[in-house]
Design an enzyme around this catalytic site. Structure first.
Site, short mmCIF file in Angstrom:
data_model
loop_
_atom_site.label_atom_id
_atom_site.label_comp_id
_atom_site.label_asym_id
_atom_site.label_seq_id
_atom_site.Cartn_x
_atom_site.Cartn_y
_atom_site.Cartn_z
N ASP A 1 -1.42 -22.98 -3.96
CA ASP A 1 -2.65 -22.25 -3.65
C ASP A 1 -3.57 -23.13 -2.82
O ASP A 1 -3.81 -24.29 -3.19
CB ASP A 1 -3.41 -21.90 -4.94
CG ASP A 1 -2.86 -20.66 -5.62
OD1 ASP A 1 -1.85 -20.12 -5.15
OD2 ASP A 1 -3.47 -20.23 -6.63
N LYS B 1 -2.65 -12.79 -1.24
CA LYS B 1 -2.63 -11.86 -2.37
C LYS B 1 -3.35 -10.56 -2.07
O LYS B 1 -4.43 -10.56 -1.49
CB LYS B 1 -3.34 -12.51 -3.58
CG LYS B 1 -2.60 -13.67 -4.22
CD LYS B 1 -3.38 -14.15 -5.44
CE LYS B 1 -2.91 -15.51 -5.94
NZ LYS B 1 -1.58 -15.47 -6.57
N GLY C 1 -4.76 -20.12 -13.81
CA GLY C 1 -6.09 -20.70 -13.90
C GLY C 1 -6.40 -21.33 -15.24
O GLY C 1 -7.55 -21.64 -15.55
N ARG D 1 11.38 -17.54 -20.50
CA ARG D 1 12.36 -17.44 -21.59
C ARG D 1 12.69 -15.99 -21.91
O ARG D 1 13.84 -15.63 -22.14
CB ARG D 1 11.83 -18.13 -22.85
CG ARG D 1 12.01 -19.62 -22.86
CD ARG D 1 11.95 -20.15 -24.30
NE ARG D 1 11.95 -21.60 -24.34
CZ ARG D 1 13.05 -22.35 -24.25
NH1 ARG D 1 14.23 -21.78 -24.10
NH2 ARG D 1 12.97 -23.67 -24.30
N GLY E 1 -0.06 -21.71 -14.66
CA GLY E 1 -0.33 -22.75 -15.64
C GLY E 1 0.32 -24.09 -15.37
O GLY E 1 0.11 -25.05 -16.12
N GLY F 1 -1.05 -23.14 -8.74
CA GLY F 1 -2.31 -22.55 -8.31
C GLY F 1 -3.42 -23.56 -8.37
O GLY F 1 -3.55 -24.44 -7.53
N SER F 2 -4.21 -23.48 -9.45
CA SER F 2 -5.37 -24.35 -9.59
C SER F 2 -4.97 -25.79 -9.86
O SER F 2 -5.77 -26.71 -9.65
CB SER F 2 -6.23 -23.83 -10.75
OG SER F 2 -6.24 -22.42 -10.74
#
Lengths: 201, 304
Positions: free
Chosen positions: B34, B91, B163, B175, B224, B245-246
């Site tokens: 990101d 996005k 996030g 999983r 995550g 991402g973050s």
């Protein structure tokens, strides 16, 4: 007849598809990420992927120099898309610090056919591949601007060079590994069969 | 997928399933990062990212700011396209096919119909076959993944919980998908019809997945991932690559962390390399415990 061991450079890209294509073309296919793994193969495929990423990882993990040495020494090598860029002696528009393995006297233009929206499929006649044209899958594909005297042009699409061979080095702009047609891989496996690595006989 | 060579018709064809799905195959083994501006995009490219996701705010900031999260400013997306040579993704909101049309017109390489933005339609996702640009969509389980593929998605990612800097939800989703595929593998032909009904997915896709032993499209992990070990974990669990991402630009030393996550993603099965990549990275992003997140703030619940 011996079964050649053909590696696929597995730093990033569509490694799995090449392994499957090589296996169906009667090679012993295995992924290669380390110098010691490179030493154990008769030939190597450099897959499609992001050429900047593959180049960085190859340098970072010490594969670039041994690979250059093997290619100079005549090891059969086949590059698709990003792999074609890696085999070019010169890139027209490299990112800063982007290195190639080299091996084919050609100048390659990255993403020459455009961005993803321009990615396409088209039939391609490839010299040395018998029968119907190959289904060419071109994804943000490069083309070859020009080749040197030693390099042989194997295919063109709309006036642009998309497949080249120089000695034991083969390169295509398109991805035969994404089709069920393994004739280009079979051609490469034959090149590897004819050039077993020293000490393997 | 046609296996007949089109000898009589050499006209190039764009936007085919093979070209869309094949694009995702080229990203495998890689990290998609990101970025919110051209400068970050260049840092990502230099670190070895295979693609960047252009967006105005990373998910951690979307959480903090609240309000409606929408498609990014076209200017900002174009600046990023200009700045790097790797593919650029962007996005759209779930079901907001006009945002997707705009993104296609800007020439982005992949559209993420994303639960991180505020959904625009509570019933329908966008018809992804209507586009030349390929789509990636999030999923929490196999049925959801196959429904997205049935709508034309050419790549699937776990939703995770974007996030949060907490990998627990991404692990759960991956999983779940893997276990459900393993279960399908054990079914005979009679059972696959009932399985399709249970999964609420088209029978043909269920059968294809059972035969392949994997999704018919590339599967990445997202939501995550904050450390090299997180990325390697997702790969060992079967993800073919990771979105971060973050986790990168909310950390102390983004360039270093980005390069470290790239290394760990390639050598995901080599603990020594992952250990080296994990050294002295500075501060990771501050995480959020997902079990303290109220249901309404769980992005993974968006989409169906």
């Amino acid at each position: 007849m011996t079964t050649p061991v053909v590696g696929v450079l597995a730093l990033q890209g569509d490694v799995r598809e090449h392994l499957i294509a090589l296996a169906s073309a009667d090679a012993l296919a295995r992924p290669v990420r380390r110098p010691e793994e490179l030493a154990e193969v008769d030939g190597l495929v450099i897959p499609g992927g992001e050429s900047t990423t593959i180049s960085k990882l190859a340098t970072l993990f010490g594969v670039m120099e041994p690979l250059r040495a093997r290619v100079r020494g005549g090891m059969p090598v086949y590059g698709t898309c990003a792999g074609m860029i890696m085999l070019a002696d010169k890139i027209l528009d490299p990112r800063s610090g982007q290195e190639t393995v080299g091996g084919i006297d050609m100048i390659v233009r990255r993403n020459a056919f455009g961005r993803q929206n321009e990615s396409f499929e088209a039939a391609v006649d490839v010299k040395g591949v018998e029968g119907a044209p190959v289904e060419g899958v071109f994804i943000r594909a490069p083309w070859v601007e020009s080749v040197g005297a030693q390099a042989e042009v194997l295919a063109e699409h709309e006036g642009h060079i998309v497949a080249v061979r120089q000695g034991n080095a083969l390169a295509t702009s398109f991805h035969p590994e994404l089709t069920g047609d393994h004739r280009v891989h079979a051609l490469f496996v034959e090149m590897a069969r004819g050039n077993p690595r020293a000490g393997s006989l | 997928m046609s296996t007949t060579p089109s000898t009589s018709n050499p006209t190039p064809e764009t936007g085919t399933a093979r070209v869309k799905r094949g694009m995702a195959e080229q990203l495998k083994g890689g990290v998609i990062m990101d970025v919110v501006n051209a400068e970050q995009a260049k840092i990502a490219e230099d670190a070895g990212a295979v693609a960047v996701m252009a967006l105005e705010r990373v998910p951690a900031d979307i959480r903090k700011d609240g309000g409606v999260a929408r498609m990014s400013d076209p200017n900002m997306i174009e600046e990023i396209i200009e700045a790097v040579s790797i593919p650029v993704m962007a996005k759209s909101r779930i079901g907001h096919f006009v945002e997707a049309q705009v993104l296609q017109s800007l020439g982005v390489d992949y559209i993420d119909e994303s639960e991180v933005l505020t959904p625009a339609d509570e019933v329908n996702h966008s018809d992804k076959f209507a586009f030349t640009t390929p789509f990636v969509c999030g999923a929490t389980n196999l049925g959801e993944a196959l429904r997205r593929i049935a709508e034309g998605a050419a790549m699937i990612r776990s939703k995770g919980e974007a996030g949060t800097g907490n990998v627990v939800e991404a692990v759960r989703h991956l999983r779940q998908i893997k276990n459900e595929i393993a279960k399908l593998r054990g079914y005979d032909n009679n059972e696959l019809y009932a399985a399709a009904k249970e999964l609420r997915a088209p029978y043909e896709l269920v059968k294809e997945t059972a035969e392949l032993g994997k999704l018919p499209v590339v599967l990445f992990s997202a939501g995550g991932v904050a450390t090299p070990a997180d990325a390697a974990l997702m790969r060992q669990l079967g993800a073919e690559g990771v979105f971060v991402g973050s986790g990168i630009f909310k950390s102390g030393d983004p360039a270093k962390r980005a390069a470290a996550i790239v290394k760990a993603t390639t050598f995901y099965d080599d603990p020594k390399i992952i250990a080296d990549a994990s050294r002295n990275l500075g501060e990771a992003m501050v995480g959020i415990n997902c079990d303290t997140l109220p249901e309404t703030e769980r992005y993974a619940n968006r989409g169906w």
